[in-house]
Design an enzyme around this catalytic site. Structure first.
Site, PDB file in Angstrom:
ATOM      1  CB  ILE A  17      -0.988  -0.081   1.241  1.00  0.00           C
ATOM      2  CG1 ILE A  17      -2.239   0.741   0.764  1.00  0.00           C
ATOM      3  CG2 ILE A  17      -0.565   0.247   2.490  1.00  0.00           C
ATOM      4  CD1 ILE A  17      -3.457   0.576   1.943  1.00  0.00           C
ATOM      5  CG  ASN A  30      -1.658   2.087  17.690  1.00  0.00           C
ATOM      6  OD1 ASN A  30      -1.570   3.145  18.440  1.00  0.00           O
ATOM      7  ND2 ASN A  30      -0.373   1.557  17.250  1.00  0.00           N
ATOM      8  N   GLY A  38       3.339  -3.798  11.387  1.00  0.00           N
ATOM      9  CA  GLY A  38       2.542  -4.065  10.254  1.00  0.00           C
ATOM     10  C   GLY A  38       2.484  -3.020   9.260  1.00  0.00           C
ATOM     11  CG  ASP A  40       0.490   2.445  12.465  1.00  0.00           C
ATOM     12  OD1 ASP A  40       0.683   3.234  11.880  1.00  0.00           O
ATOM     13  OD2 ASP A  40       0.311   1.973  13.743  1.00  0.00           O
ATOM     14  CB  SER A 130      -8.969  -5.566  12.067  1.00  0.00           C
ATOM     15  OG  SER A 130      -9.211  -4.687  12.948  1.00  0.00           O
ATOM     16  N   GLY A 132      -4.211  -8.604  10.756  1.00  0.00           N
ATOM     17  CA  GLY A 132      -2.928  -8.966  11.223  1.00  0.00           C
ATOM     18  C   GLY A 132      -2.738  -9.035  12.547  1.00  0.00           C
ATOM     19  CB  VAL A 133      -1.069  -6.938  15.016  1.00  0.00           C
ATOM     20  CG1 VAL A 133      -0.993  -6.778  16.459  1.00  0.00           C
ATOM     21  CG2 VAL A 133       0.227  -6.641  14.397  1.00  0.00           C
ATOM     22  CE1 TYR A 134      -4.307  -4.015  17.499  1.00  0.00           C
ATOM     23  CE2 TYR A 134      -5.954  -2.754  16.289  1.00  0.00           C
ATOM     24  CZ  TYR A 134      -4.987  -2.681  17.004  1.00  0.00           C
ATOM     25  OH  TYR A 134      -4.638  -1.332  17.867  1.00  0.00           O
TER      26      TYR A 134
HETATM   27  N1  AR6 Z   1       1.064  -3.084   2.265  1.00  0.00           N
HETATM   28  C1  AR6 Z   1      -0.629  -3.712   2.255  1.00  0.00           C
HETATM   29  N2  AR6 Z   1      -0.798  -4.527   3.377  1.00  0.00           N
HETATM   30  C2  AR6 Z   1      -0.149  -4.570   4.294  1.00  0.00           C
HETATM   31  C3  AR6 Z   1       1.430  -4.132   4.423  1.00  0.00           C
HETATM   32  C4  AR6 Z   1       1.754  -2.969   3.357  1.00  0.00           C
HETATM   33  N3  AR6 Z   1       2.926  -2.715   3.342  1.00  0.00           N
HETATM   34  N4  AR6 Z   1       1.889  -4.512   5.473  1.00  0.00           N
HETATM   35  C5  AR6 Z   1       1.220  -5.211   6.120  1.00  0.00           C
HETATM   36  N5  AR6 Z   1       0.041  -5.517   5.503  1.00  0.00           N
HETATM   37  P1  AR6 Z   1      -1.817  -5.034  10.679  1.00  0.00           P
HETATM   38  P2  AR6 Z   1      -4.198  -4.850  12.037  1.00  0.00           P
HETATM   39  C6  AR6 Z   1      -1.243  -6.261   5.880  1.00  0.00           C
HETATM   40  O1  AR6 Z   1      -1.092  -5.972  11.645  1.00  0.00           O
HETATM   41  O2  AR6 Z   1      -4.364  -6.121  12.078  1.00  0.00           O
HETATM   42  C7  AR6 Z   1      -0.007  -2.037  14.104  1.00  0.00           C
HETATM   43  O3  AR6 Z   1       1.022  -2.591  14.912  1.00  0.00           O
HETATM   44  C8  AR6 Z   1      -1.114  -7.375   6.676  1.00  0.00           C
HETATM   45  O4  AR6 Z   1      -0.336  -8.438   6.165  1.00  0.00           O
HETATM   46  O5  AR6 Z   1      -0.703  -4.115   9.670  1.00  0.00           O
HETATM   47  O6  AR6 Z   1      -5.306  -3.740  11.746  1.00  0.00           O
HETATM   48  C9  AR6 Z   1      -0.799  -1.049  14.468  1.00  0.00           C
HETATM   49  O7  AR6 Z   1      -0.129  -0.066  15.099  1.00  0.00           O
HETATM   50  C10 AR6 Z   1      -2.648  -7.749   7.313  1.00  0.00           C
HETATM   51  O8  AR6 Z   1      -2.958  -8.367   6.005  1.00  0.00           O
HETATM   52  O9  AR6 Z   1      -3.071  -4.347  11.056  1.00  0.00           O
HETATM   53  C11 AR6 Z   1      -1.879  -1.489  15.272  1.00  0.00           C
HETATM   54  O10 AR6 Z   1      -1.396  -1.673  16.731  1.00  0.00           O
HETATM   55  C12 AR6 Z   1      -3.060  -6.178   7.177  1.00  0.00           C
HETATM   56  O11 AR6 Z   1      -1.947  -5.479   6.387  1.00  0.00           O
HETATM   57  C13 AR6 Z   1      -2.118  -2.989  14.854  1.00  0.00           C
HETATM   58  O12 AR6 Z   1      -1.016  -3.476  14.151  1.00  0.00           O
HETATM   59  C14 AR6 Z   1      -3.401  -5.696   8.536  1.00  0.00           C
HETATM   60  O13 AR6 Z   1      -2.476  -5.929   9.528  1.00  0.00           O
HETATM   61  C15 AR6 Z   1      -3.415  -3.041  14.064  1.00  0.00           C
HETATM   62  O14 AR6 Z   1      -3.554  -4.346  13.717  1.00  0.00           O
END
Ligand code: AR6
Length: 185
Positions: A17, A30, A38, A40, A130, A132-134
């Protein structure tokens, strides 16, 4: 994969992205808005320090120092990103069987899209909020995401919405949901 809804385009793709040059990209943040792992972490790294400063300013000026509530969205500039703006939203943390998490996840998509629409933007990229980490299962989150985007795009003239999925597997899950919903489009 691409589908037309009114005159709008809904695009599903695999990619990073931070490389999208849509008017806005959405950050799965968050509530602190101070960065994290992730997507973010990737967005903050690619945008540079200006993004963190802008997020701190929103916390102090608009949120009285409090966290951004789950499901809400705020916008900053994109700084070094190809996208001109970043829309920060906070997805729900998955807890099996808990009420309201679907609604909160849907709010992330509708509030982000409404903010972009109100600001006169015409293209936006979303990550899979949500899932990934969530810990929100992607099979369930994708249904909420697509249903919300399709409902919104069915009622407005916006432009292009991209779902940018980080893995081929996630992209296939989202494509499956769109194929199932095509009858409603
Ligand atoms: N481009 C597109 N998608 C991505 C990228 C990228 N560069 N990197 C990761 N993803 P997450 P959440 C995907 O964990 O679950 C953070 O620490 C990833 O594979 O990023 O909403 C925040 O600060 C997954 O499919 O977000 C919060 O504390 C998706 O993005 C927490 O994580 C979301 O994963 C939020 O958790």
């Amino acid at each position: 994969m691409e589908v037309k809804i009114n005159e709008n385009r809904l695009v599903l793709m695999t990619g990073d992205i931070t490389e999208q040059s849509t008017d806005a990209i959405v950050n799965a943040a968050n509530g602190s808005l101070l960065g994290g792992g992730g997507v973010d972490g990737a967005i903050h790294r690619a945008a540079g320090k200006g993004l963190l400063e802008a997020c701190k300013k929103i916390r102090s000026d608009r949120l009285d120092g409090n966290h951004l509530p789950t499901g809400e969205a705020v916008m900053t500039d994109g700084y070094h990103l190809p996208a001109r703006h970043v829309i920060h939203t906070v997805g729900p943390i998955w807890r099996k069987g808990e009420d309201h998490q679907e609604e909160m996840l849907a709010n992330c998509y509708s509030n982000s899209l409404r903010l972009a629409d109100d600001e006169g933007l015409s293209s936006i990229s979303f990550p899979s909020i949500s899932t990934g980490v969530y810990g929100y299962p992607v099979e369930e989150a994708s249904i909420v995401a697509i249903r919300t985007l399709v409902a919104y795009l069915g009622q407005c003239s916006f432009g292009e919405v991209r779902m940018v999925l980080f893995s081929k597997g996630d992209c296939q899950v989202y494509e499956h949901v769109v194929n199932q919903m095509k009858k409603e489009l």
